[in-house]
Write a protein that holds these residues in place. Structure first.
Motif, PDB file in Angstrom:
ATOM      1  N   SER A 186      34.064  45.872  40.578  1.00 42.34           N
ATOM      2  CA  SER A 186      34.352  44.721  39.711  1.00 42.34           C
ATOM      3  C   SER A 186      35.154  45.162  38.488  1.00 42.34           C
ATOM      4  O   SER A 186      36.095  44.473  38.064  1.00 42.34           O
ATOM      5  CB  SER A 186      33.054  44.042  39.288  1.00 42.34           C
TER       6      SER A 186
ATOM      7  N   THR B 285      27.159  42.605  41.258  1.00 42.80           N
ATOM      8  CA  THR B 285      27.808  41.559  42.066  1.00 42.80           C
ATOM      9  C   THR B 285      26.916  41.141  43.235  1.00 42.80           C
ATOM     10  O   THR B 285      26.478  41.978  44.023  1.00 42.80           O
ATOM     11  CB  THR B 285      29.162  42.062  42.592  1.00 42.80           C
TER      12      THR B 285
ATOM     13  N   ASP C 206      36.260  40.638  45.622  1.00 41.60           N
ATOM     14  CA  ASP C 206      35.203  41.533  45.130  1.00 41.60           C
ATOM     15  C   ASP C 206      33.965  41.306  45.993  1.00 41.60           C
ATOM     16  O   ASP C 206      33.599  40.173  46.279  1.00 41.60           O
ATOM     17  CB  ASP C 206      34.887  41.204  43.661  1.00 41.60           C
TER      18      ASP C 206
HETATM   19 MG   LIG Z   1      30.543  44.414  41.136  1.00 37.37          MG
END
Ligand SMILES: [Mg+2]
Ligand SMILES: Nc1nc2c(ncn2[C@@H]2O[C@H](COP(=O)(O)OP(=O)(O)OP(=O)(O)O)[C@@H](O)[C@H]2O)c(=O)[nH]1
Length: 505
Positions: free
Chosen positions: A9, A29, A96
């Protein structure tokens, strides 16, 4: 893609020049997040149930971070972010993914599920954990989904230039040793020399992809389909192999169960012989039995005729008609009596044929039962294969007359007062022959009737065998193999794969 905390990220934020994605020191994430060009900044949250909600960019953290969306309790499938700053990468989408290998199993599965959708894979490997077994495994998996795999050595700032070189050559050696291939490696840091790293990555990777966007897209797509075809083919070949094995087993099974001893054609032959043999013997048997009646019957009828003929009057023609009617009526009656009282003695061949059919069926049943038990280990249910004794019909015993007395044609020339006695003697002498003919006809009529019954039993036996074998055949072929279908599928998939190889971009 990459292990948790590899800096995925952070790298994307750095590339965007904007802190869009949540980052942190612990696994963060939690949902697939796609970034692409859009006129205005906006974020769309796509839920598993198909719901789409637009949220302010700043608010995506509520959906994409583990802290605010623990275990993806908000059921987010994908978060789509549109940014004006991505105008430089038209037609490209940055993705991502949650990190692999963390304590959050959900992160792992979300990323693994994404694998088939991967275009170019940028695999982030943190400088402090250079290339783990998990990374190698990920590369292996990615290999079946994309031709484009690039390694990104993140957090390069924690290594000295010498160490960086060491790590890069370690990467290549390991890849060569483990996967027999090399991959492009790029360095990155969000802490130092970011500008240089970023420039290289942008120039080499993103700009190149964007410049050839459509052909790259097709190339990756073809690669995926080819790879999928190969996977399919290997499964299909396994399926083909086992299907062929099953066919073979079934054929063997069939050959073992329906062997020579219970073959329908042979059984038909055997039953046919039984039927013919017994039918052939029916008439001689009845005739032999009737032999005993010949003499007493002749005596009885002759005596009766001698007694009655004297009272007949008229010329020769009339006498002949009397005689015909008398013989016909009297012998018919005698035959009827014999037929009624003696017919049980005419059924010898019928009974013998019945016994033979029954024996033959019993043997068939036993062989079949044994075969099935030996091959399948199943006991055939006891079947009641009793052949019915079919009672022959009583034949009709009214015979047509048969006389060869042609003298009556010239009756008007013969003076009866001179010759009457000669004619009477002639008629009486003809009786033994009439008796013989009538007995022979009786035998013939009964033979027809008995043999019809033998034939009916024969048909019954054939039906039993045919029905039983058809049932077993049907059961054995119910599990009809799929060999042909699988072969056809293999040809189709191979053709598809060949076409893709020919049109390779
Ligand atoms: Mg991440
Ligand atoms: N030293 C250094 N630290 C970095 C760098 N990039 C990221 N980090 C740190 O690494 C940690 C993880 O960064 P993230 O970007 O959240 O990593 P991630 O791969 O997205 O992690 P998950 O989303 O949990 O899989 C953070 O504490 C970052 O500050 C870098 O270039 N250098």
């Amino acid at each position: 893609m990459g292990q948790f905390k590899a800096g995925k990220s952070s790298f994307l934020n750095s590339l965007l020049g904007q802190d869009v994605l949540p980052v942190g020191a612990i696994p963060v994430t939690t949902a697939i997040t796609r970034l692409q060009y859009g006129n205005n900044e906006r974020a769309l949250v796509r839920h598993f149930d198909g719901r789409i909600t637009e949220v302010p960019l700043i608010g995506i953290v509520k959906f994409t971070s583990e802290a605010e969306n623990p275990g993806n309790s908000k059921n987010v499938a994908i978060v789509d972010i549109e940014l004006p700053s991505l105008q430089k990468y038209p037609g490209m989408r940055l993705v991502d993914t949650p990190g692999l290998g963390s304590v959050y199993k959900y992160h792992q599965s979300a990323s693994e599920n994404w694998l088939p959708a991967v275009g170019t894979a940028l695999l982030a490997v943190s400088a402090d954990r250079p290339l783990s077994e998990h990374d190698l495994e990920l590369i292996r998996e990615l290999t079946s989904h994309t031709p484009n795999i690039i390694l990104l050595l993140t957090k390069a700032d924690i290594l000295s230039p010498v160490q960086q070189q060491e790590v890069v050559s370690f990467f290549q050696q390991t890849l060569q040793r483990e996967l027999h291939r090399t991959l492009p490696v790029y360095l990155y840091s969000t802490k130092s020399n970011t500008k240089e790293y970023k420039q290289r990555v942008e120039e080499d990777i993103f700009k190149t992809i964007c410049a050839n966007r459509d052909s790259e897209f097709l190339r990756i797509l073809h690669y995926k389909v080819r790879s999928l075809s190969q996977n399919c083919l290997s499964y299909l070949r396994i399926a083909l192999h086992s299907s062929m094995q099953a066919d073979l087993n079934r054929d063997n099974l069939h050959a073992q169960i329906i062997n020579e001893k219970v073959k329908e054609s042979l059984m038909r032959d055997e039953l046919g012989i039984i039927s013919r043999e017994h039918q052939r013997q029916t008439r001689p048997l009845i005739e032999t039995y009737l032999e005993q009646f010949k003499v007493p019957l002749t005596k009885k009828v002759t005596a009766k005729l001698q007694n009655e003929i004297t009272s007949w009057t008229g010329n020769l023609w009339k006498l002949s008609r009397y005689y015909e009617t008398w013989v016909s009526e009297n012998l018919s009656e005698e035959m009827r009596v014999i037929s009624k009282t003696e017919h049980v003695h005419f059924l010898g061949t019928l009974k013998k044929a019945h016994a033979s059919f029954s024996r033959s069926l019993e043997a068939f049943c036993k062989f079949l039962g044994d075969n099935i038990e030996n091959v399948l280990g199943v006991k055939l249910a006891d079947v009641d294969w009793k052949i019915d004794v079919i009672e022959p019909e009583r034949p009709d015993i009214s015979f047509a007359k048969s006389f060869d007395i042609h003298l009556d044609l010239i009756w008007f020339l013969i003076p009866m007062f001179l010759f009457r006695q000669i004619f009477e003697r002639h008629f009486i002498k003809a009786i033994p022959k009439e008796v013989k003919i009538n007995l022979s006809r009786l035998a013939y009529q009964w033979k027809k009737s008995v043999n019809n019954s033998i034939e009916a039993m024969h048909a019954q036996a054939i039906n039993y065998i045919h029905d039983e074998l058809s049932t077993i055949e049907a059961l054995l072929s119910r599990t009809q193999g799929q060999t042909d279908d699988i072969k056809q599928l293999i040809v189709q998939v191979e053709r598809l794969s060949d076409n893709l190889t020919k049109s390779r971009i």
